[in-house]
Scaffold this active site. Structure first.
Site, PDB file in Angstrom:
ATOM      1  N   LYS A  34      61.696  27.344 -57.164  1.00 30.09           N
ATOM      2  CA  LYS A  34      60.464  26.774 -56.604  1.00 30.09           C
ATOM      3  C   LYS A  34      60.765  26.272 -55.194  1.00 30.09           C
ATOM      4  CE  LYS A  34      56.743  23.966 -58.500  1.00 30.09           C
ATOM      5  NZ  LYS A  34      56.473  22.799 -59.360  1.00 30.09           N
TER       6      LYS A  34
HETATM    7  C1  E4P Z   1      53.433  22.117 -60.726  1.00 30.57           C
HETATM    8  O1  E4P Z   1      54.045  23.108 -60.382  1.00 30.57           O
HETATM    9  C2  E4P Z   1      53.049  21.047 -59.792  1.00 30.57           C
HETATM   10  O2  E4P Z   1      54.186  20.474 -59.216  1.00 30.57           O
HETATM   11  C3  E4P Z   1      52.227  20.033 -60.536  1.00 30.57           C
HETATM   12  O3  E4P Z   1      51.198  20.715 -61.225  1.00 30.57           O
HETATM   13  C4  E4P Z   1      51.648  18.941 -59.647  1.00 30.57           C
HETATM   14  O4  E4P Z   1      50.742  18.175 -60.394  1.00 30.57           O
HETATM   15  P1  E4P Z   1      50.176  16.762 -59.866  1.00 30.57           P
HETATM   16  O5  E4P Z   1      49.365  17.005 -58.647  1.00 30.57           O
HETATM   17  O6  E4P Z   1      49.348  16.262 -61.024  1.00 30.57           O
HETATM   18  O7  E4P Z   1      51.368  15.893 -59.592  1.00 30.57           O
END
Ligand code: E4P
Length: 217
Positions: free
Chosen positions: A83
């Site tokens: 990622k």
């Molecule tokens: C997933 O890949 C993201 O990092 C996550 O969905 C972020 O979610 P949030 O905006 O609720 O922290």
């Protein structure tokens, strides 16, 4: 639409996997911090538990550091997805990993143009954050629709991974807008099965069945 669990809590992942509802997992530094566990240990445990893609995010901000960290993370298991943030260095690292056949998830995407760049960098997944756009009164689903159209216009294979999904409406709207994947907190995934009329109907059936005095086995 595929479901990824948006969590670093191993017990939640194990439970969803038992229901057969899980296609993959996403984590981020905040979720790792919340779990209170060692990052690499958690990723190894999740990867041993499920065969689907497991996103592990680099912490470095510059290309060289991203490549070093991403290569280290990719060695943990074959289903690790690297990622990377949607920055110029992150896109360059994405191109590096996609050239080596290593899967990538380009994260923190908030615009259609950013998603276009992620696809051009060969990203496996792009993660538009719908909830965080909603937080600032911008419709996150408009972004999913725009990305869907752009990717379809040019036949990009990058999968749209709706992220920052916070509730059942986000899941439904992301599916209607053509997201390939939604990454969703475990509580929200389980909540999708609930309906007050299902509960009411089941209670009635249970009462009527008991009144027959019969048993199936
Ligand atoms: C997933 O890949 C993201 O990092 C996550 O969905 C972020 O979610 P949030 O905006 O609720 O922290």
């Amino acid at each position: 639409m595929k479901f990824f669990a948006d969590t670093a809590v191993v017990a939640e992942i194990a439970e969803l996997d038992r229901y057969g509802l899980l296609d993959g997992v996403t984590t981020n530094p905040s979720l790792i911090a919340k779990s209170g566990r060692d990052f690499k240990e958690v990723i190894a445990e999740i990867c041993a538990m499920i065969s689907g893609p497991v996103s592990a995010e680099v912490a470095a901000m510059q290309f060289d550091g991203m490549v070093a960290e991403g290569e280290h993370l990719a060695r943990i298991a074959g289903n690790v997805v690297i990622k990377l943030p949607l920055t110029l260095d992150g896109l360059r690292a994405c191109r590096h990993f996609s050239g080596k056949g290593i899967k990538t998830n380009v994260t923190l995407c908030f615009s259609a143009n950013q998603a276009l760049l992620a696809a051009k960098a060969g990203a496996t997944y792009v993660s538009p954050f719908v909830g965080r756009l909603d937080d600032i009164a911008i419709d996150g689903m408009d972004l999913i629709r725009d990305i869907r159209q752009i990717y379809d216009n040019y036949g990009f294979a990058t999968q749209i991974l709706a992220a920052s999904v916070r509730n059942a409406n986000h899941v439904r709207w992301a599916a209607l807008a053509g997201a390939d994947v939604a990454t969703v907190p475990a509580s929200v995934i389980k909540g999708l099965a609930s309906h007050v009329l299902t509960d009411k109907g089941l209670e009635q059936f249970a009462r009527d069945w008991a009144a027959t005095g019969q048993s199936i086995l």
